[in-house]
Design a protein around this motif. Structure first.
Motif, PDB file in Angstrom:
ATOM      1  N   ARG A 128     -41.608  -7.844 -19.971  1.00 15.86           N
ATOM      2  CA  ARG A 128     -42.943  -8.372 -19.617  1.00 15.86           C
ATOM      3  C   ARG A 128     -42.703  -9.731 -19.164  1.00 15.86           C
ATOM      4  N   ALA A 129     -43.279 -10.215 -18.155  1.00 14.02           N
ATOM      5  CA  ALA A 129     -43.204 -11.548 -17.567  1.00 14.02           C
ATOM      6  C   ALA A 129     -43.529 -12.639 -18.728  1.00 14.02           C
ATOM      7  N   ALA A 130     -44.452 -12.464 -19.567  1.00 11.89           N
ATOM      8  CA  ALA A 130     -44.609 -13.434 -20.523  1.00 11.89           C
ATOM      9  C   ALA A 130     -43.647 -13.546 -21.587  1.00 11.89           C
ATOM     10  N   ALA A 131     -42.739 -12.461 -21.736  1.00 10.99           N
ATOM     11  CA  ALA A 131     -41.531 -12.589 -22.702  1.00 10.99           C
ATOM     12  C   ALA A 131     -40.616 -13.790 -22.522  1.00 10.99           C
ATOM     13  N   LYS A 132     -40.306 -14.222 -21.217  1.00 11.24           N
ATOM     14  CA  LYS A 132     -39.602 -15.371 -20.769  1.00 11.24           C
ATOM     15  C   LYS A 132     -38.355 -15.326 -21.687  1.00 11.24           C
TER      16      LYS A 132
END
Length: 291
Positions: A128-132
């Motif tokens: 997920r992009a939000a995981a970073k």
């Protein structure tokens, strides 16, 4: 008899899809329990007693969850199969005894650390992009970039979105950490990213006028590459838990919840902060950029 648990968790544990995708399957009416179609996400079932079918196929219980690290050689595609007939990374995990899938991708010419698992829930959380979750690469560049160009990469730079020739427009990359590892006519840099766009590193350096000769991923969150090219090893329980903590920490951080802002002015080339790797029983092999 085991305690009933949510259907989406049962499906994810069976290694079919991630929990989020399992929720979509339920909402789409593609899941049956004891012959009855279920469309409510709160529905629970007993995986030992109930007959659960996804698209008509009976689940045979949860697979043993496996977590593998592969040192991908260049010249392999990071997919289960390839329509062009090129060799895939699945060759290296055939002996695992269970089907696992790549988490994210390394392009055909890139090499290094590739995580493979049948834990769809963790794979989805990591990508997920939000995981970073940070990914660290050793990158060999043709020619010497100047500091102004490197500062552009550190701040974020516009690159082509998606695959070449698809005209999908341009997108701003997230700020990258970059430090010089070997000063030479064609130098090596350590590049740390928190996203994984298609051919991102190659496109970034092309934007400042430099071709990328080699890319080797040497770190993924808490994981450190410590095996030779083409080798596979199981992650330890400590390493798996460290990956889960990395996802939870990033998801819970204020920056993950706040509106996105582009950082500017990262001009330091000094050493990156020391990172604590998960414990491993194997000796750590230093990533040698000279190879």
């Amino acid at each position: 008899m085991s305690a009933p648990i949510r259907l989406q968790k049962i499906i994810a544990q069976a290694g079919i899809v991630s929990r989020r995708k399992a929720e979509e399957l339920i909402l789409d009416g593609r899941v049956q329990v004891n012959g009855q179609t279920v469309t409510e996400l709160g529905t629970k079932a007993d995986p030992e007693r109930d007959h659960i079918r996804v698209d008509g196929k009976l689940l045979h219980g949860a697979q043993q969850q496996r977590y593998l690290m592969l040192n991908k050689p260049k010249g392999y595609v990071t997919t289960a199969s390839d329509p062009e007939g090129r060799p895939t990374v699945m060759k290296f995990v055939e002996r695992a005894g269970v089907r696992v899938f790549p988490v994210g991708r390394l392009d055909y010419q890139s090499e290094g650390l590739l995580l493979m698992t049948n834990d769809g829930e963790l794979a989805n959380a990591l990508t997920r992009a939000a995981a970073k979750v940070e990914k660290i690469y050793l990158v060999k560049i043709s020619g010497k970039p100047n500091e102004a160009g490197l500062d552009q990469l550190r701040s974020g730079i516009m690159i082509e979105r998606g695959k070449p020739g698809l005209r999908e427009g341009r997108v701003m990359t997230a700020p990258a950490k970059i430090r010089l590892m070997r000063d030479a006519e064609n130098p090596w840099y350590e590049v740390t990213l928190i996203e994984g766009r298609n051919r991102e590193i190659r496109k970034m350096f092309e934007e400042i006028g430099h071709h990328v000769e080699k890319i080797r991923r040497v770190g993924y969150g808490p994981l450190v590459l410590d095996i030779p090219p083409g080798e596979v090893r199981e992650l330890s329980a400590d390493e798996v838990e460290a990956l889960r903590r990395a996802v939870r920490a990033k998801s819970a951080s204020p920056s993950a919840r706040a509106p996105k802002k582009r950082a500017r002015g990262h001009s330091s080339v000094g050493p990156a902060p020391k990172r604590r790797a998960a414990k491993s029983t194997r000796p750590r092999a230093k990533a040698d950029p000279s190879r």
